[in-house]
Design a protein around this motif. Structure first.
Motif: not given
Length: 498
Positions: A216-218, A290-291, A297-298, A436-438
């Motif tokens: 998962v995200h950090v 998109t940016i 994303v945190p 979180v959406q990557i």
């Protein structure tokens, strides 16, 4: 009346969630025992006997849960396939995970055997080892399970199995057909996979692909990833004298292959890390929406830089997530003669650089490798793909051998995909925060064959802790992530898609 109905619905939801949490916590102990059993079976992808033993374990465990199972032969090691009985009225999810693991160097681990899981907690002095008997009274979700493939990728397989147990115990009707494909050569780039997917296309037919691999995200928050970069490789070798020569006798006379290679490599990037090869970034555009997603994303630049112990990052993108939207050009290894206490006063015979190129959907691996070779030619080098003959060495003053690795394509699912929105909504409802959406992650999972052949959207839904040391000594899985994975699998497989 409306208030009463709302309160009743709210209380019912709380009760249901509480009951689910109790069941999940009850399954964690079973999942730990099952993971210990699974990890004890060696799974080095370089050893075919290891893989066979794992396949037998999987056939038993999935079969006991009511799955029909098959061992799918390939040009390499077999794949494992499992499916619950099919209902043509339901959409089908194909889950991808892998059963193989990286090789281990026992001497680098802080435990005698990396295939025997150890239970540890962290304190001010480092890691403390516990007896598994201590879990009989309570399970501390901050404790960790150390062993090869606990996170990458046996842990998620065990999470999935235990989520299925809860669904069956509750007699919950799963609103999807469920298929599972387990790769046995993911750690070796899954070379047989493209042909295997073509061969078994009808068996693997599905509407959606979920990949349960990676962390998962950090931040530790629930995470969904819409794509991953691909990869290809190049090996560059430059030449000096036919044999290493005394640097006193031939320094200033025999060309040094190390300097030759350095000149080639430094011509490829500017001081800020941007690739200078003409056309390398062609086709990549990032619009404002998109940016905006990338910036949502945190990530924290200071934390990333501190962890890496770097003052300033490269400037391919203006921030971390943006940098992942472009193909990379990385020196993954360099070698020439001897170094350290083995260094000798010689002019080396050869110098070699190993390059990897991380691909994005807009970039074609074969095209980028061609651009690299054309760039090297423009620097005045005679480019070949074999060791030069004596005649070639005498005819050309600058020779470089370039050999190419295979290509694993990148993939990226549209951020507006309806099933992706369903996953986001389902995770948000369950965990109380938007995941979180990557847009695309930096690493590579060999998923493109499924997308190319089955023509279905794919999503990575990672389960494990971000600091799990995958591929490295002391790989581990936090018990809390084990519980999270069971809960997430259960939630997805019990929530209708509408």
């Amino acid at each position: 009346m409306k208030k009463t109905l709302f309160l009743w619905a709210f209380l019912s939801l709380l009760i249901t969630n509480a009951q689910d949490s109790i069941q999940i916590k009850g399954k964690v102990a079973n999942a730990i025992a099952e993971l210990r059993d699974f990890v004890a079976i060696h799974n080095d992808a370089l050893n075919a006997d290891d893989i066979d033993s794992n396949l037998m374990w999987l056939r038993d465990k999935f079969g006991n849960r009511g799955f029909n199972t098959s061992i799918l032969e390939t040009e390499g090691l077999p794949l494992f396939f499992a499916a619950l009985p099919i209902d043509d009225r339901k959409p089908t999810i194909l889950f991808y995970m892998h059963l193989d693991g990286q090789s281990v160097d026992h001497t680098k681990w802080d435990q005698p055997d990396p295939y025997v899981i150890e239970l540890k907690s962290e304190n001010e002095n480092g890691w403390k080892t516990h007896s598994f008997n201590e879990l009989d009274s309570d399970i501390d979700y901050s404790w960790r399970l150390f062993g090869r493939s606990t996170s990458d990728d046996k842990g998620p397989i065990v999470m999935f199995l235990n989520a299925i147990d809860i669904l069956k115990n509750n007699e919950t009707e799963i609103p999807f057909n469920v298929k599972v494909i387990l790769d046995s050569e993911e750690e070796r780039s899954s070379a047989p996979l493209p042909k295997a997917v073509r061969t078994y296309k009808d068996l693997l037919k599905a509407d959606y692909l979920l990949i349960n691999d990676g962390p998962v995200h950090v931040s530790g928050k629930p995470t969904i990833v819409y794509g991953c970069r691909g990869i290809t490789t190049l090996t560059l070798t430059t030449y000096g004298p036919i044999k290493p020569q005394h640097s006193g006798h031939y320094g200033n006379y025999a060309p040094n292959p190390g300097f030759e290679l350095a000149r080639v490599l430094t011509s490829m990037k500017d001081v800020d890390g941007r690739v200078l090869i003409n056309g390398y970034y062609d086709g990549i555009t990032l619009n404002e929406s998109t940016i905006e997603i990338l910036k949502s994303v945190p990530d924290d630049a200071h934390t990333i830089n501190t962890n890496l112990e770097i003052a300033i990052p490269e400037k391919v993108g203006s921030f971390y997530q943006e940098s992942l939207q472009y193909p990379s050009l990385n020196i993954r290894g360099l070698g020439s003669a001897w170094i350290g206490d083995k260094a000798r006063t010689i002019v080396p015979a050869t110098a070699t650089a190993e390059l990897d190129i991380r691909l994005v959907p807009e970039s074609d691996g074969a095209r980028l490798k061609k651009l690299v070779k054309e760039h090297i030619k423009e620097q005045g080098y005679f480019v070949i793909d074999t060791v030069p003959t004596k005649e070639e060495r005498m005819a050309y003053d600058r020779i470089i051998t370039v050999t190419e690795g295979s290509v694993t394509d990148a993939f990226r699912t549209d951020l507006d995909n309806p099933f992706g929105k369903y996953l986001v909504r389902t995770m948000e409802n369950k965990f109380g925060e938007k995941p979180v959406q990557i847009r695309i992650m930096g690493g590579t999972v060999p998923i493109s064959p499924f997308i190319n052949e089955l023509k279905i959207p794919a999503f990575l839904v990672p389960m494990v802790n971000p600091d799990n040391n995958q591929h490295s000594p002391n790989e581990n899985l936090k018990i809390g992530q084990l519980a999270y994975g069971i809960e997430l699998f259960y939630t997805i497989l019990s929530t209708p898609y509408n």
